[in-house]
Design a protein around this motif. Structure first.
Motif, PDB file in Angstrom:
ATOM      1  N   CYS A 316      82.231   1.453  30.691  1.00  0.00           N
ATOM      2  CA  CYS A 316      83.616   1.672  31.136  1.00  0.00           C
ATOM      3  C   CYS A 316      84.599   1.158  30.089  1.00  0.00           C
ATOM      4  O   CYS A 316      85.586   1.829  29.766  1.00  0.00           O
ATOM      5  CB  CYS A 316      83.855   0.976  32.474  1.00  0.00           C
ATOM      6  SG  CYS A 316      82.835   1.593  33.830  1.00  0.00           S
ATOM      7  N   ASP A 317      84.340  -0.024  29.577  1.00  0.00           N
ATOM      8  CA  ASP A 317      85.247  -0.608  28.592  1.00  0.00           C
ATOM      9  C   ASP A 317      85.283   0.212  27.304  1.00  0.00           C
ATOM     10  O   ASP A 317      86.348   0.422  26.707  1.00  0.00           O
ATOM     11  CB  ASP A 317      84.828  -2.050  28.267  1.00  0.00           C
ATOM     12  CG  ASP A 317      85.095  -3.002  29.413  1.00  0.00           C
ATOM     13  OD1 ASP A 317      85.900  -2.646  30.304  1.00  0.00           O
ATOM     14  OD2 ASP A 317      84.491  -4.092  29.439  1.00  0.00           O
ATOM     15  N   GLN A 318      84.111   0.692  26.879  1.00  0.00           N
ATOM     16  CA  GLN A 318      84.062   1.511  25.661  1.00  0.00           C
ATOM     17  C   GLN A 318      84.836   2.815  25.861  1.00  0.00           C
ATOM     18  O   GLN A 318      85.567   3.260  24.976  1.00  0.00           O
ATOM     19  CB  GLN A 318      82.608   1.809  25.288  1.00  0.00           C
ATOM     20  CG  GLN A 318      81.830   0.603  24.778  1.00  0.00           C
ATOM     21  CD  GLN A 318      80.334   0.862  24.716  1.00  0.00           C
ATOM     22  OE1 GLN A 318      79.848   1.930  25.114  1.00  0.00           O
ATOM     23  NE2 GLN A 318      79.592  -0.116  24.231  1.00  0.00           N
ATOM     24  N   MET A 319      84.658   3.426  27.045  1.00  0.00           N
ATOM     25  CA  MET A 319      85.340   4.683  27.315  1.00  0.00           C
ATOM     26  C   MET A 319      86.846   4.473  27.390  1.00  0.00           C
ATOM     27  O   MET A 319      87.637   5.304  26.902  1.00  0.00           O
ATOM     28  CB  MET A 319      84.822   5.276  28.633  1.00  0.00           C
ATOM     29  CG  MET A 319      85.303   6.701  28.904  1.00  0.00           C
ATOM     30  SD  MET A 319      84.707   7.904  27.705  1.00  0.00           S
ATOM     31  CE  MET A 319      86.226   8.467  26.977  1.00  0.00           C
ATOM     32  N   ARG A 320      87.280   3.347  27.964  1.00  0.00           N
ATOM     33  CA  ARG A 320      88.711   3.047  28.063  1.00  0.00           C
ATOM     34  C   ARG A 320      89.309   2.877  26.665  1.00  0.00           C
ATOM     35  O   ARG A 320      90.373   3.428  26.357  1.00  0.00           O
ATOM     36  CB  ARG A 320      88.932   1.789  28.895  1.00  0.00           C
ATOM     37  CG  ARG A 320      90.408   1.485  29.167  1.00  0.00           C
ATOM     38  CD  ARG A 320      90.575   0.206  29.977  1.00  0.00           C
ATOM     39  NE  ARG A 320      89.779   0.245  31.177  1.00  0.00           N
ATOM     40  CZ  ARG A 320      88.705  -0.527  31.402  1.00  0.00           C
ATOM     41  NH1 ARG A 320      88.323  -1.410  30.481  1.00  0.00           N
ATOM     42  NH2 ARG A 320      88.022  -0.438  32.517  1.00  0.00           N
ATOM     43  N   PRO A 362      89.776   6.617  32.594  1.00  0.00           N
ATOM     44  CA  PRO A 362      89.226   5.319  32.185  1.00  0.00           C
ATOM     45  C   PRO A 362      90.157   4.149  32.471  1.00  0.00           C
ATOM     46  O   PRO A 362      89.703   3.024  32.643  1.00  0.00           O
ATOM     47  CB  PRO A 362      88.996   5.481  30.677  1.00  0.00           C
ATOM     48  CG  PRO A 362      88.945   6.955  30.438  1.00  0.00           C
ATOM     49  CD  PRO A 362      89.891   7.539  31.432  1.00  0.00           C
ATOM     50  N   ASN A 363      91.463   4.410  32.523  1.00  0.00           N
ATOM     51  CA  ASN A 363      92.413   3.313  32.721  1.00  0.00           C
ATOM     52  C   ASN A 363      92.459   2.847  34.175  1.00  0.00           C
ATOM     53  O   ASN A 363      92.679   1.672  34.446  1.00  0.00           O
ATOM     54  CB  ASN A 363      93.815   3.718  32.256  1.00  0.00           C
ATOM     55  CG  ASN A 363      93.886   3.846  30.745  1.00  0.00           C
ATOM     56  OD1 ASN A 363      93.280   3.066  30.025  1.00  0.00           O
ATOM     57  ND2 ASN A 363      94.601   4.847  30.268  1.00  0.00           N
ATOM     58  N   THR A 364      92.259   3.767  35.108  1.00  0.00           N
ATOM     59  CA  THR A 364      92.252   3.383  36.520  1.00  0.00           C
ATOM     60  C   THR A 364      90.843   3.277  37.071  1.00  0.00           C
ATOM     61  O   THR A 364      90.652   2.808  38.195  1.00  0.00           O
ATOM     62  CB  THR A 364      93.032   4.410  37.359  1.00  0.00           C
ATOM     63  OG1 THR A 364      92.395   5.701  37.240  1.00  0.00           O
ATOM     64  CG2 THR A 364      94.474   4.508  36.883  1.00  0.00           C
TER      65      THR A 364
END
Length: 899
Positions: A316-320, A362-364
């Motif tokens: 998730c963090d990488q995608m964000r 990705p932000n939400t």
């Protein structure tokens, strides 16, 4: 002996094979054996039972003509074949079941089925575990998953690009379930390919590059479809050149290798990538796909096996981070592996054939079915071959049928060690036998424990909300806002089925439970599932759940005053490390936060506080105060009426003033807030806040008064209602209409009530919208009958709004008789009823949600003590004020006057 006898019966049933109907969802029309396979087995002397199904892609009549016996009851069979997992109710003891059980990774959703299989002495064989001598799978639908997944991706890209404003050639393609065969889909692909050759892909996204992970049947199926289109294969080192000068009339493919996805943490140790070393030592490697490949490709086709030992492909963090660079070319991900919380971490739940793609933000960290939404297209259908049921079933059965004779003749009653009457391919795929995991699969038990522990640690915190009334929706809105959607698991407990249904319809992510909170056993059960309990119940009902929280070791939040009984739990809660955070609403709540902030700042300036007055009111907006009380109900009408009878206590001119119950109007005074004029009355015991706020230490406090604001007219109306006995709770009346209620209440008063007063009460009710013949509940206390009459009459009407007014005034004296007056005012207007939240609900729900967040993170919140607490810690109060402004735009206007 009974079990042994049942096992012996199976010997006589050997040679009987059953095909169960698939029931997982409406799209599951596949079968492990098709009619031609039944015909082959019949010729070999086997009985074949088939459960009838009108959804199966092959008809009942086709099976019957092939020699199958169409029966509901499969108990005569020794071997039951299926495709997907078997519902617990359909698992019969002492049989061999063959299916894709999805248990070998200790998948949480199927552990209940595994437990049932063990308890029923079932021999379970999983197709996924049937391997040849080279450890390759011999049976599967993988190729068809790849075919369907790639076709769905192409059409999904068509819809997504159109949503982003680009006409494109992929719109000429359908989803796989639109076609009756792979050949038909490939015919459509030829037209798409011609369109790409002639018109190309949209300039804004060209050249389009597809990245493929994996080398197995899934990826081979996807590549088979990709190769129907104008294409060229490249390697990772070609990416920059292709992006700069690639042909928009060609699709580019990159078959990703392991070295494109990860690298050794110390490159000097591993100059050349060693696949075997990586497989044996995955902890020594770090991911690079998210920086090396993902930013440069247009679409990811993910068909690779993954387990938790290895780095994820995309977190998730990488995608964000990738999304927020603003330069990423990645438009879509086809997660054909469909492994929730797996290699693609944000694949939380599989999509469906009906809606194969959603857009992930990705932000939400949320997904929506909206082609125009911000984010990345994500598909993760877990039964893709069901889109090609005929060809997939034939292919699968062709691979399976030759294993059936030895399986049907094998003796499952033998100890597992002696079950040598079947070959290694089948024997090595036996997961359970004789109520135990077989040696090869004993790891599942340990993995299950590890997964459960990991799930416990990584699962969203669980909040149980007691009370489904007026404040609840605003509290949930606020909680989701401060925690993030998908970051908290909410269960609402209430006694009103209608309220729970409305909540369930409004919030598809919450759970609801209907129960009576006085039922200790039921309440204990639901509290036991929580990380924190939030009580939005009336204050009188907090103690029961508080004691259960104490017993079960659960933290608790309320928006109510701390009662003496609640305060008595402090020592035990503190000893157990629990937080019982109370008074986190409006009043009490926001008033505390600002008071502590001002007190702290005056103290830091060496000022002694000599006076503190605070007024708060939840009222209709002035243009909506169109009744004699100047009031409307945004919370419990009964609570408002009961509060009007409270006793009170305050300090003025150095002396303590005691207000007897029922005499509040005698202590009313005019209060001006800004340009608004109100009537204020003392609220409960203000004097105790001298010690709560630490104002008693200097000995210089002359005045402390916390009071309630109402419009002019409120107390005149309450005086009339009191005189006729409508606020009494100590009697019950049989009256059924408003006029009878007033007459009977007046008659029950100890002193005669003049007829004029009774008529005045009737007039006031009429101006509130309650006619004299209006029905009211009989055989209840007058106060309850009045509450019922006013509930609807003084409810907010469509388009009307409420407001909150809160004001503090402090006077501090410093050295040299320097005087400072600090005035802080908060006015907050609610939304239009019923579409938007009221001010009352928001100003109670918002701080309640923040309190929940703090308690959930209590170990990181240094400002949060343990035990039964009020928000009178300065750091906690200032954090509340900061977050109320940040998340909800709730803030005070402050004025400082020095003299």
């Amino acid at each position: 002996m009974r079990v042994a006898g049942a096992l012996l019966q199976q010997v006589g049933r050997r040679g009987v094979i059953a095909v169960r109907r698939e029931t997982k969802n409406r799209w599951e029309r596949r079968a492990p054996l098709v009619p031609k396979h039944v015909r082959k087995l019949k010729r070999m002397g086997f009985r074949v039972l088939v459960q009838p199904s009108d959804m199966r892609v092959f008809t009942n009549e086709q099976y019957a003509r092939a020699g199958a016996e169409l029966v509901e009851d499969l108990s005569a069979a020794s071997v039951v074949l299926g495709v997907k997992e078997v519902p617990l109710s359909e698992l019969h003891p002492n049989k061999t079941y063959v299916c894709f059980s999805h248990t070998i990774k200790a998948q949480e959703g199927n552990m209940g089925m595994l437990d049932d299989i063990l308890s029923k002495n079932i021999r379970l064989i999983d197709y996924e575990c049937m391997l040849d001598e080279n450890k390759k799978r011999v049976i599967g639908f993988g190729k068809f998953a790849g075919i369907a997944g790639m076709i769905d991706l192409l059409r999904g890209l068509g819809d997504r690009l159109l949503g982003l404003g680009y006409s494109n050639p992929f719109l000429g393609m359908g989803y796989m379930d639109y076609f009756h065969s792979v050949a038909a889909a490939k015919t459509a692909l030829q037209l798409v390919g011609n369109n790409i050759l002639i018109n190309g892909t949209p300039k804004a996204v060209a050249p389009m590059i597809f990245g493929f992970t994996g080398t197995g049947n899934v990826t081979q199926g996807a590549l088979e479809i990709f190769e129907q289109l104008p294409h060229e294969y490249i390697t990772a080192k070609d990416l920059e050149v292709v992006i700069a000068s690639g042909d928009p009339n060609t699709l580019y493919g990159i078959k990703l290798q392991r070295e494109d996805l990860v690298q050794h943490k110390d490159p000097t140790q591993r100059v050349t990538f060693d696949k075997n070393h990586y497989n044996s030592n995955p902890d020594e490697y770090e991911p690079i796909f998210h920086t090396k490949i993902a930013p440069h490709i247009s679409a990811l086709v993910h068909g690779m096996y993954w387990d938790a030992r290895f780095p994820r492909l995309l977190t998730c963090d990488q995608m964000r981070a990738l999304h927020n660079t603003g330069t990423s070319r990645l438009i879509a991900i086809a997660d054909i592996s469909a492994d929730p919380n797996g290699s693609i971490e944000f694949t939380r739940e599989c999509t469906t054939i009906d809606r194969p793609y959603e857009v992930y933000n990705p932000n939400t960290d949320t997904s929506v079915f909206d082609w125009e939404a911000e984010g990345i297209l994500l598909g993760s259908v877990d039964n893709l071959p069901a889109e090609i049921p005929v060809e997939a079933s034939i292919h699968f059965g062709d691979l399976l049928v030759d294993y059936i004779p030895e399986l049907a003749r094998s003796d499952m009653t033998l100890p597992f060690e002696q079950q040598t009457d079947i070959g290694d391919t089948l024997r090595n795929a036996i997961i359970t036998a004789h109520g135990k995991l077989t040696p090869r699969y004993e790891y599942i038990a340990n993995l299950r424990r590890e997964n459960e522990e990991l799930a416990r640690k990584s699962a969203p915190p669980r909040v149980v909300v007691l009370g489904s009334g007026l404040v609840c929706p605003s509290y949930i809105d606020s909680l989701l806002k401060v925690m993030g959607s998908g970051k908290v698991d909410v269960t609402v407990v209430g006694a009103q089925a209608s309220e729970l249904k409305q909540l369930a319809n409004a919030y598809d992510t919450i759970n609801t439970v209907e129960l009576d909170v006085t039922d200790d056993a039921a309440l204990r059960s639901v509290i036991g599932t929580s990380d924190v309990v939030v009580s939005l119940l009336p204050a009188s009902l907090h103690l029961r759940p508080a004691k259960l929280c104490l017993e079960l070791g659960k933290d608790m939040v309320t928006t109510s005053y701390v009662s003496d009984e609640m305060a008595a739990l402090h020592d035990e809660a503190r000893e157990k490390g629990l937080v019982f955070l109370n008074e986190c609403g409006l009043d009490p709540g926001i008033d505390h936060f600002k008071a502590m902030d001002i007190i702290h700042r005056l103290s830091e300036s060496n000022m002694d506080i000599t006076s503190f007055t605070s007024w708060c009111g939840g009222l209709p907006a002035i243009h909506c105060a169109n009744n004699p009380l100047g009031y409307k109900f945004s919370w419990s009408p009964r609570g408002v009426l009961v509060a009007a009878k409270n006793a009170a206590r305050y300090r003025e001119h150095g002396a303590v003033v005691d207000v007897e119950s029922g005499t509040l109007p005698e202590h009313a005074r005019d209060v001006q807030v800004g340009r608004m004029q109100f009537v204020g009355t003392p609220n409960r015991d203000s004097v105790k806040y001298e010690s709560v706020y630490g104002l008693d230490k200097s000995g210089k406090l002359e005045c402390i008064l916390r009071g309630t604001l109402r419009y002019t007219g409120f107390w005149e109306a309450l005086r009339v209602f009191t005189e006729v006995g409508l606020l009494r709770e100590d009697i019950k009346l049989g009256a059924s209409t408003a006029r009878d209620l007033i007459a009977e209440a007046a008659k029950a008063q100890p002193d005669d009530v003049p007829a004029e007063t009774q008529e005045e009460a009737l007039r006031m009710l009429a101006e509130c919208g309650v006619g004299e013949s209006t029905r009211c509940p009989a055989h209840v206390a007058p106060l309850d009958a009045l509450s019922a009459l006013l509930t609807d009459a003084l409810a907010y009407q469509r388009g009307e709004r409420d407001m909150i007014v809160l004001t503090h005034s402090f006077t501090g004296v410093g050295s040299g008789s320097k005087t400072v007056q600090v005035d802080a005012e908060l006015s907050y207007m609610g939304g239009r009823h019923p579409m938007e939240a009221t001010a009352m609900a928001t100003t109670v729900g918002a701080p309640g949600a923040l309190a929940t967040k703090y308690v959930l993170n209590k170990n990181e919140c240094s400002f949060l003590d343990r035990g039964v607490l009020r928000p009178t810690n300065v750091q906690l109060s200032q954090q509340f004020l900061k977050d109320l402004d940040k998340y909800f735009d709730i803030s005070f206007n402050e004025r400082v006057i020095e003299s």
